[in-house]
Design a protein around this motif. Sequence first.
Motif, PDB file in Angstrom:
ATOM      1  N   CYS A 290       4.565  -3.022  -7.419  1.00 44.95           N
ATOM      2  CA  CYS A 290       3.950  -1.784  -6.946  1.00 44.95           C
ATOM      3  C   CYS A 290       3.235  -2.032  -5.618  1.00 44.95           C
ATOM      4  O   CYS A 290       2.423  -2.936  -5.505  1.00 44.95           O
ATOM      5  N   PRO A 291       3.519  -1.199  -4.609  1.00 47.30           N
ATOM      6  CA  PRO A 291       2.886  -1.396  -3.297  1.00 47.30           C
ATOM      7  C   PRO A 291       1.358  -1.312  -3.358  1.00 47.30           C
ATOM      8  O   PRO A 291       0.675  -1.868  -2.517  1.00 47.30           O
ATOM      9  N   PHE A 292       0.839  -0.646  -4.384  1.00 46.72           N
ATOM     10  CA  PHE A 292      -0.600  -0.393  -4.466  1.00 46.72           C
ATOM     11  C   PHE A 292      -1.346  -1.520  -5.180  1.00 46.72           C
ATOM     12  O   PHE A 292      -2.578  -1.507  -5.264  1.00 46.72           O
ATOM     13  N   ILE A 293      -0.623  -2.505  -5.674  1.00 42.85           N
ATOM     14  CA  ILE A 293      -1.238  -3.476  -6.589  1.00 42.85           C
ATOM     15  C   ILE A 293      -2.504  -4.154  -6.055  1.00 42.85           C
ATOM     16  O   ILE A 293      -3.472  -4.332  -6.785  1.00 42.85           O
ATOM     17  N   GLY A 294      -2.524  -4.458  -4.745  1.00 37.80           N
ATOM     18  CA  GLY A 294      -3.673  -5.170  -4.187  1.00 37.80           C
ATOM     19  C   GLY A 294      -4.990  -4.413  -4.260  1.00 37.80           C
ATOM     20  O   GLY A 294      -6.060  -5.002  -4.209  1.00 37.80           O
ATOM     21  N   ARG A 295      -4.928  -3.083  -4.386  1.00 36.69           N
ATOM     22  CA  ARG A 295      -6.162  -2.293  -4.403  1.00 36.69           C
ATOM     23  C   ARG A 295      -6.336  -1.512  -5.699  1.00 36.69           C
ATOM     24  O   ARG A 295      -7.279  -0.735  -5.845  1.00 36.69           O
ATOM     25  N   CYS A 296      -5.398  -1.714  -6.629  1.00 39.31           N
ATOM     26  CA  CYS A 296      -5.381  -0.854  -7.814  1.00 39.31           C
ATOM     27  C   CYS A 296      -6.395  -1.287  -8.860  1.00 39.31           C
ATOM     28  O   CYS A 296      -6.439  -2.452  -9.241  1.00 39.31           O
ATOM     29  N   PRO A 297      -7.226  -0.352  -9.329  1.00 38.14           N
ATOM     30  CA  PRO A 297      -8.224  -0.714 -10.339  1.00 38.14           C
ATOM     31  C   PRO A 297      -7.662  -0.818 -11.757  1.00 38.14           C
ATOM     32  O   PRO A 297      -8.370  -1.266 -12.653  1.00 38.14           O
TER      33      PRO A 297
END
Lengths: 334, 325
Positions: A290-297
Amino acid sequence: MALAESPQPLLQVRDLKVHFPLRGAHKDATVKAVDGISFDVPAGRTVAIVGESGCGKSTTAYAVLGLEKPTSGQVLFDGRDITHLRGRDRQALASEMQIVFQDPSAALDPKMTIGDSVAEPLAIAGRPRQERRRRVAELLDRVGLSQTFAARLPNALSGGQRQRVVIARALALSPRLLVLDEPVSALDVSIRSQILNLLLELQRDLGLTYLFISHDLSVVRHIADDALVLYLGTIAERGPVDALFEAPRHPYTQALLSAIPLPDPARQRRRERIVLKGELPSALDPPVGCPFIGRCPISIDRCARVRPPLVPCPTGTEAACHVRAPADGGVVGL
Amino acid sequence: MNAAEPVLAMRDVAIEIGGARVVDGVSITASAGRIVALVGESGCGKSLTALSILRLLPKAARFTGGTVELGGRVLSAMSEEQLAGVRGDEVAIIFQEPIASLNPLMRAGEQVEEALRLHRGLGSAEARREAIAMMTRVGISDAERRAEQYPFELSGGMCQRIMIAAALICRPKLLIADEPTTALDVTIQAQILDLMRDLRQSAGTAILVITHDMGVVADLADDVCIMYGGRIVESGPVDAIFEEPRHPYTKLLLATIPKLDGPRKVDLKTIAGVVPAAGTWPDGCRFRNRCPLADEACATVPPLVEVGPDHDTACWHSTRVAELA
Ligand SMILES: Nc1ncnc2c1ncn2[C@@H]1O[C@H](COP(=O)(O)OP(=O)(O)OP(=O)(O)O)[C@@H](O)[C@H]1O
Ligand SMILES: Nc1ncnc2c1ncn2[C@@H]1O[C@H](COP(=O)(O)OP(=O)(O)OP(=O)(O)O)[C@@H](O)[C@H]1O
Ligand code: SF4
Ligand SMILES: [Mg+2]
Ligand SMILES: [Mg+2]
């Protein structure tokens, strides 16, 4: 009697990818500016593309207009594949689709009168002088500028007036689709609402179709029917504006909405904000999953390995999230 | 600094450019731990007002009247040398154009450390440690690597955050922030606004923030000054300004913004006409050629008068502003 069928969307984008190869120090690296996005724009409607700086909004628009060469995927206009149209065939499309850029000052030739600027597309299309003059008068009227502006140079106009001129010029050949790339971002606050009202009025009167790009979610909610939320060249969530703003499912959409400060101090004090850590990662080296993984809570193991597909949610949007919109319909993790 | 003294007191400041009074009698007060927002459209004089505090006005501009005090000391009477001691230490400024205000020949980390070494006499290892910590707090990931990069190697948003880190690191008494988050994405903006709130809480910093975003004002400010055509047309506590604006410009400005919970696709309120260029304002009230309430009275300059607790407005018809729904 003919069967009622849903009419074909005016614009269809299918699995569009725009990758930029990098030279020099980063040999063999590619910037995945747009990395597999699909959407439809039905005739007479407004579809918005939102997301943070560098997420691929403009690149998507340029690929639709043939200003940027897609790496793969398809762009269909009125059902016809225009992905690879170039030269004269692409030129002919100018009467079907036009773009309005963010900065009206850069879009106008400072040495050309307003009248000549507006007439330019007509001249290129070989329309006779008489017709050009009549049409310019019509267009200036249409965008709320008095005829006296025709003889002036751009530097004698305010930012809002220049954006009206740019819109008039885009309308010269009566296109069906207008691509608007941040059309009000450079304008003063008190002028913004004038231009938004003009766009709504033009759509009502002329049945125009808009692909509307903006990072301003309040503006998008006001003007669009449907919206795509882009993150790192992919669609995180999309759907009708009502559902997207009232019941967002993707954690990124939720964070984005919660971060917009409301112009209402009392409500703003009571709001819960979802604070994201880190920043938008680079499209040079997007994560595998997932492209969002680095910021995903709320990420789970699977997110690092598998890119989540867009899955319809009961709340009316489609989200690309293993946790919030699992592909098998069950609830993963939590 | 005397605790009762406001940190910043600007009185009747006037600035001229080519004969035009682009800042005309501006007074702003900010006490310790307060956040004051200066709001208005492009060209109304916000940046010049802010720049005049530390005497950083562009060459074309002349400071023609008024005083600026910092904790009771008159800044406008200080020598260049005295002022240099104040800049970057007691008063920090975040400029509107980050790229232009960073030193292109200095690594990002060095620029953040500079104030610590200059004003606090920290050694380089300690200064670097604090700089990295501050860079991380303004949302720069991988701060150690970024610290080694030059401004041209960083994005505009990154440069903006470097400048914010450099401004916050000395925990100044007064922070002047000119459009600090306009170039940033909302998720990053949210981090920066949190950081500013944090600073005022922990260091009692007074903050003068310039913005045209009414959302940022509502989120951050305690007090608001609305500027139009070089003058403050309304000032007051944030709730009063939003709930009961008493100047037609404030009222209309708030009404033109699309709301996240308002009706969709309907015509928004507009303000007639265009934002006038400097020096082309009408006599009397400078808003009168765009104002729906204007009449003959408005040909005379309206004074700022009190209309509520700490709430002032400069309009002859402030009692009728509520009609402009
Ligand atoms: N010609 C190019 N060569 C290399 N990279 C590019 C090129 N054009 C765009 N990019 C990169 O592609 C990504 C997407 O850029 P794009 O301009 O589409 O973003 P955007 O969403 O429009 O951002 P903004 O809100 O800042 O306008 C960015 O990382 C950008 O740096
Ligand atoms: N260096 C300069 N030379 C000439 N005129 C200037 C200069 N700097 C500012 N001005 C003029 O002074 C007026 C006030 O400018 P200022 O920069 O304070 O506006 P602002 O409110 O900060 O606007 P913005 O929101 O666009 O930053 C404007 O009309 C501007 O054109
Ligand atoms: S003084 Fe007159 S012109 Fe100015 S804001 Fe008030 S009513 Fe309008
Ligand atoms: Mg763009
Ligand atoms: Mg400014």
